[in-house]
Design a protein around this motif. Structure first.
Motif, PDB file in Angstrom:
ATOM      1  N   UNK A 298      18.162 -22.807   8.559  1.00 44.69           N
ATOM      2  CA  UNK A 298      19.294 -23.105   9.445  1.00 44.69           C
ATOM      3  C   UNK A 298      19.735 -24.573   9.382  1.00 44.69           C
ATOM      4  N   UNK A 299      19.069 -25.368   8.511  1.00 45.44           N
ATOM      5  CA  UNK A 299      19.346 -26.794   8.349  1.00 45.44           C
ATOM      6  C   UNK A 299      19.088 -27.596   9.622  1.00 45.44           C
ATOM      7  N   UNK A 300      18.249 -27.060  10.501  1.00 51.70           N
ATOM      8  CA  UNK A 300      17.809 -27.821  11.664  1.00 51.70           C
ATOM      9  C   UNK A 300      16.700 -28.787  11.245  1.00 51.70           C
ATOM     10  N   UNK A 301      16.688 -29.958  11.849  1.00 51.23           N
ATOM     11  CA  UNK A 301      15.663 -30.944  11.529  1.00 51.23           C
ATOM     12  C   UNK A 301      14.323 -30.498  12.106  1.00 51.23           C
ATOM     13  N   UNK A 302      13.239 -30.735  11.356  1.00 54.45           N
ATOM     14  CA  UNK A 302      11.914 -30.322  11.807  1.00 54.45           C
ATOM     15  C   UNK A 302      11.483 -31.156  13.012  1.00 54.45           C
ATOM     16  N   UNK A 303      10.611 -30.597  13.857  1.00 49.91           N
ATOM     17  CA  UNK A 303      10.203 -31.298  15.090  1.00 49.91           C
ATOM     18  C   UNK A 303       9.571 -32.663  14.840  1.00 49.91           C
ATOM     19  N   UNK A 304       8.824 -32.814  13.729  1.00 48.76           N
ATOM     20  CA  UNK A 304       8.144 -34.090  13.497  1.00 48.76           C
ATOM     21  C   UNK A 304       9.010 -35.098  12.724  1.00 48.76           C
ATOM     22  N   UNK A 305      10.231 -34.716  12.393  1.00 47.97           N
ATOM     23  CA  UNK A 305      11.146 -35.603  11.678  1.00 47.97           C
ATOM     24  C   UNK A 305      11.946 -36.441  12.684  1.00 47.97           C
ATOM     25  N   UNK A 306      12.286 -37.701  12.359  1.00 47.82           N
ATOM     26  CA  UNK A 306      12.096 -38.388  11.085  1.00 47.82           C
ATOM     27  C   UNK A 306      10.695 -38.977  10.921  1.00 47.82           C
ATOM     28  N   UNK A 307      10.317 -39.198   9.653  1.00 44.79           N
ATOM     29  CA  UNK A 307       9.044 -39.826   9.323  1.00 44.79           C
ATOM     30  C   UNK A 307       9.268 -41.334   9.236  1.00 44.79           C
ATOM     31  N   UNK A 308       8.477 -42.076   9.992  1.00 47.23           N
ATOM     32  CA  UNK A 308       8.663 -43.525  10.062  1.00 47.23           C
ATOM     33  C   UNK A 308       7.334 -44.224   9.815  1.00 47.23           C
ATOM     34  N   UNK A 309       7.209 -44.844   8.643  1.00 42.82           N
ATOM     35  CA  UNK A 309       6.047 -45.683   8.360  1.00 42.82           C
ATOM     36  C   UNK A 309       6.429 -46.841   7.443  1.00 42.82           C
ATOM     37  N   UNK A 310       7.453 -46.630   6.618  1.00 41.97           N
ATOM     38  CA  UNK A 310       7.883 -47.686   5.703  1.00 41.97           C
ATOM     39  C   UNK A 310       8.545 -48.828   6.477  1.00 41.97           C
TER      40      UNK A 310
END
Length: 443
Positions: free
Chosen positions: A41-53
């Motif tokens: 469905x092109x919904x963003x995943x619950x743990x997104x966005x990934x932030x470490x960089x």
């Protein structure tokens, strides 16, 4: 026909790269984040966005299984993520801390290659997450990388315009100037060339660069001839530097994105332009195809990612242009997934190609399909479609059986497919009707 079906506008800065697994889409950006979306469905995943960089993320890629996502950044690291949970598996530090521009998994998932601004190229062991081998190019930053589908070698491209070929032991096999003003991207077709001129060990590769050109190459690595990289032709559809290129999963389509803000869709066998897409409002920086369906993602400096769907019926006609015969092979169980897809198109079932591809249905799996598996596993809701698929499979089995027996089709009962005994032909005003009696068990 190509249709824009969705636009993602979640990034706060330029989109640098996008990548598909069989179920997910990943995008990364100058905004230091990686975002993941479900293909359902092109919904963003619950743990997104990934932030470490801590600086811009230049590239992201999935392992062949889709279980690991790699991302690399100006901060000098390549980070491995668990795609089920979003947790970090490892942080790989580039030697000398140089900004990492590109990362790619090997086809067997054993290694990850990362290339950096100082020209260093590193192969990482994916079982131990440790450095395996490293090398470097003479000049320029490494900005492009692609693995040959058979895993025998990979190619890197530099900002100085050189293509460099490495084997799986990180030995340099070949290097040559390919684009005068610098390379920006390269990609292999997953399908080997199997025409009269080339054997199945030859693969097509595309490279693009700041010279506004796309070049097509043929590569091979064998014990007899060693490594060969042959230039084939140049595609000059863009009016500005070409920043990205990608082949479709079946090798029948090549796309490119450019500073001229357009995406061009090519037929790579002829070099003809099929479509020009102009929906992005700034430079098109990245393009990627899904691994098993005709879904294309394009990313841009306009901070958006566009999702495009190719019309399956039209694509089936293109992909079968060089295969006019649809007679079944006697050994259906040896069919590849692509041969099953071609058969579906020939039967008027092109709407099911993406479902069969997504579930990796090859010839053996095709023969084992049942009403229950079509309903429960493939989720085909239409009773009519399920019945048609099963009927076509039975017809296929019958036809192959008659081919393998060597008996002319007109000698077989059209219902039971048994050899007719004393057939009688009666002529009528409209048509000839055959009456028959099947052989008894003693025949």
């Amino acid at each position: 026909m190509v249709t824009l079906i969705h636009t993602l506008a979640d990034h706060g800065d330029d989109v640098n790269c996008c990548a598909f697994s069989s179920s997910l889409l990943a995008t990364c950006s100058l905004d230091k984040t990686i975002r993941l979306y479900s293909l359902n469905d092109f919904n963003e995943l619950p743990y997104s966005p990934l932030k470490v960089h801590t600086y811009a993320v230049h590239c992201c890629c999935f392992s062949p299984s889709g279980h690991i996502l790699a991302s690399c950044s100006t901060d000098g690291t390549t980070v491995l993520w668990n795609t089920q949970t979003g947790h970090i598996l490892a942080v790989l530090n580039q030697p000398n801390g140089s900004p990492v521009r590109i990362c790619k998994f090997s086809p067997d998932s054993m290694y990850l290659v990362s290339g950096a601004a100082d020209g260093s190229v590193v192969s990482w062991n994916m079982q131990t997450y440790k450095l395996f081998r490293c090398g470097s190019v003479k000049d320029g930053s490494l900005v492009a990388c692609a693995f040959c589908p058979n895993g025998s070698h990979f190619v890197t491209g530099s900002s100085c315009g050189d293509l460099t070929v490495w084997d799986d032991k990180m030995r340099c096999l070949h290097s040559e100037k390919a684009h005068d003003l610098g390379i920006t991207c390269c990609d292999f077709s997953s399908q080997p060339i199997s025409d009269d001129d080339y054997g199945p060990q030859f693969f097509r590769m595309a490279s693009c660069g700041q010279d506004c050109q796309i070049k097509l190459w043929v590569t091979t690595l064998s014990d007899l001839s060693g490594f060969e990289l042959k230039y084939k032709c140049t595609l000059s559809g863009h009016s500005a530097p070409v920043l990205s290129c990608a082949f479709s999963y079946d090798g029948q389509i090549l796309v490119s994105g450019s500073v001229d803000k357009s995406v061009i869709v090519y037929e790579p066998n002829t070099g003809s332009i099929l479509h020009t897409l102009t929906q992005h409002t700034r430079y098109v920086t990245t393009c990627a195809f899904a691994p098993n369906i005709l879904l294309l993602a394009t990313g841009s400096m306009d901070k958006t990612v566009n999702i495009w769907q190719f019309e399956l019926k039209a694509h089936c006609q293109v992909s079968q242009a060089d295969k006019p015969e649809h007679e079944p092979k006697q050994f259906i169980e040896t069919w590849s997934e692509e041969e099953v897809s071609s058969w579906l198109c020939a039967q008027g079932l092109e709407d099911l190609v993406s479902i069969f591809k997504m579930n990796n249905i090859d010839g053996k799996e095709l023969l084992n399909l049942t009403k229950e598996s079509l309903t429960d596993d493939l989720k085909i809701e239409s009773l009519g479609l399920r019945s048609k698929v099963l009927r076509k499979i039975e017809e296929l089995k019958v036809k192959v059986k008659s081919l393998s027996s060597g008996i002319p089709d007109e000698f077989l009962c059209p219902i039971t497919r048994e050899l007719m005994k004393e057939p009688v032909i009666a002529s009528g005003p409209a048509q000839q009707l055959k009456s028959y009696s099947s052989l008894n068990a003693e025949f």
